[in-house]
Design an enzyme around this catalytic site. Structure first.
Site, short mmCIF file in Angstrom:
data_model
loop_
_atom_site.label_atom_id
_atom_site.label_comp_id
_atom_site.label_asym_id
_atom_site.label_seq_id
_atom_site.Cartn_x
_atom_site.Cartn_y
_atom_site.Cartn_z
N LYS A 116 0.94 -1.18 -0.11
CA LYS A 116 0.02 0.00 0.06
C LYS A 116 0.86 1.19 -0.13
O LYS A 116 1.90 1.35 0.81
CB LYS A 116 -0.70 -0.01 1.22
CG LYS A 116 -1.77 1.05 1.05
CD LYS A 116 -2.79 1.07 2.61
CE LYS A 116 -3.74 2.44 2.72
NZ LYS A 116 -4.54 2.00 3.73
N SER A 138 -9.55 2.41 3.26
CA SER A 138 -8.42 3.02 2.14
C SER A 138 -7.39 2.30 1.39
O SER A 138 -6.98 2.67 0.54
CB SER A 138 -7.38 4.34 3.05
OG SER A 138 -6.75 3.31 3.97
N SER A 154 -10.03 0.20 7.07
CA SER A 154 -9.45 -0.02 5.81
C SER A 154 -8.80 -1.23 5.33
O SER A 154 -8.24 -1.34 4.10
CB SER A 154 -8.38 1.07 5.69
OG SER A 154 -8.85 2.58 5.84
#
Length: 439
Positions: A80, A149, A173
């Protein structure tokens, strides 16, 4: 025959260890899938095929040289884009950090490399790992959000771009994208995976999590990332048993406590019906339970802690560079100013009694069973979906896993299990049993 890039990480690890497939062959299979699907899914913030292939060849060269090999040797992993990587940019999904190269690896990335993993690229995050939706689309239906996210990580694993990926969770997330994309996801006990080199949004809540295609995958990668050294942020000092070993132990007839949780009223009819079906199917092994007050205020407690720390870490960005911060984040920062110091401290102090109440419940059950989201991924891209079914557990710092075993309106929906802090091994062992039962 299952395509190479569609196999689980656990299967691939065995093939790589046996020499049945090379790291370069596996990487090429993953890159071919990306070439076919990235225009639709848009999961990657940075992906240079030459860097990925060069790193794969290096892994193969180590094998040929007879070097010691780690459990993830040759395994592609997506990172990420709020987690630092020495050889790739880390832009945090924000114009504030466009083109940023820190030149260093986050501790969790360094640990992956030490375990032999090949860092494939950086996956899309929402702006500063907050709520502003990203470009990524849900691979099951591109008209729907993949969640956030950790949007790119969830979508990339689900669409067979990469077998494993890292995400982060401050509210929902990791678990929510896991549910929306129909894959396995683990938010471990807070601090089990080191956060050094990861963008900080909330020092109380931020947790590094993982995505895979089986419970075994989650155990495999988390074992390679777990660190209970004195310098780690964990509030729990003793390392659990190795997770891969833990899930190999038989568990007979585990007991589940079904909680509607304070967000139950927001669940749609299809999600309620689906999870009620699981509860009914488990019969006497699953019992409806509730937790005492102030559990009914836990969503507000999570909000107060998150808002206070969001303002502390991100508030200056909106003041110094307002043109580089989205309207949604500005609005959230403005709302955070209304959270008083007393509200923040009270919310922090409430965690102790609430964790004690949860622990007392889990003394009688192997895991809490609950919804991971109000329903399947919403259509459109105005939102990444509600995190209210996740934030309460993030607030408590407890481990959670989402299993991709439900479907509503043709889209995936997970089953969420929750365990005691530090008992990630027991949670995954219980999850493995339920995953196989529901499958």
């Amino acid at each position: 025959m299952t395509a190479l890039n569609e196999r689980t990480a656990s299967e691939l690890a065995q093939m790589l260890a046996a020499g049945d497939v090379s790291a370069e062959e596996l990487m090429r299979a993953c890159l071919e899938r990306v070439a076919d699907r990235e225009e639709t899914v848009q999961a990657w913030a940075f992906l240079d095929p030459e860097i990925a292939l060069a790193n794969a060849r290096t892994a193969d060269a180590r094998r040929k040289a007879g070097a010691a090999l780690g459990p993830l040797h040759g395994m592609p992993v997506g990172i990420k884009d709020v987690i630092e990587t020495a050889d790739m940019p880390t832009e945090n999904g924000s114009d504030l950090f466009r083109g940023q190269h820190t030149g260093r690896d986050a501790v969790c990335v360094a640990m992956l490399r030490n375990a032999g993993a090949v860092i494939m690229g950086k996956t899309v995050t929402t702006e500063l790992a907050n709520g502003c939706p990203s470009k990524t689309r849900n691979p099951h239906n591109p008209e729907h959000t993949p969640g956030g996210s950790s949007a790119g990580s969830g979508a990339a694993v689900a669409d067979f771009h990469v077998p494993l990926a890292l995400g982060t969770q401050t509210a929902g997330s990791v678990i929510r994208p896991g549910s929306f994309n129909g894959i396995h996801a683990l938010k471990p006990t807070v601090g089990r995976i080191p956060r050094d080199g990861v963008l900080m949004q909330s020092h109380t809540l931020d947790t590094v999590g993982v995505f895979g295609r089986s419970v075994e995958d989650l155990a495999l990668i988390t074992d390679s990332l777990s660190d209970f050294s004195a310098t780690n942020v964990s509030r729990y000092g003793d390392r659990c048993a190795e997770l891969v070993s833990a899930i190999q132990q038989d568990i007979l007839a585990p007991r589940f406590a079904f909680l509607e949780t304070p967000a139950w009223a927001e669940a749609d009819a299809g999600a309620r019906k689906a999870i009620e079906g699981v509860v009914a199917g488990l019969g006497a092994q699953c019992v409806r339970e509730s937790l005492p007050s102030p559990f009914d205020r836990i969503i507000d407690f999570h909000g107060a802690v998150g808002a206070g720390e969001l303002l502390a870490y991100y508030g200056h960005h909106a003041e110094v560079s307002p043109h580089k911060v989205s309207a949604l984040l500005k609005e959230r920062l403005a709302d955070a100013k209304g959270v008083g110091a007393g509200d923040y401290i009270s919310a922090l102090l409430a965690r102790g009694p609430l964790n004690e109440a949860l622990a007392a419940l889990l003394d009688r059950y192997d895991a809490v069973l609950c919804l991971p989201a109000p329903g399947p991924a919403p259509r459109g891209f105005a939102t990444t979906g509600s995190p209210k079914f996740n934030g309460l557990w993030t607030y408590l710092g407890v481990p959670c896993v989402s299993l991709p075993r439900l479907s509503v309106d043709g889209l995936p929906l997970g089953v969420q299990l929750v365990g005691k802090p530090g008992e990630d091994g027991k949670l995954l062992r219980t999850a493995r049993w339920l995953d196989r039962t529901l499958a």
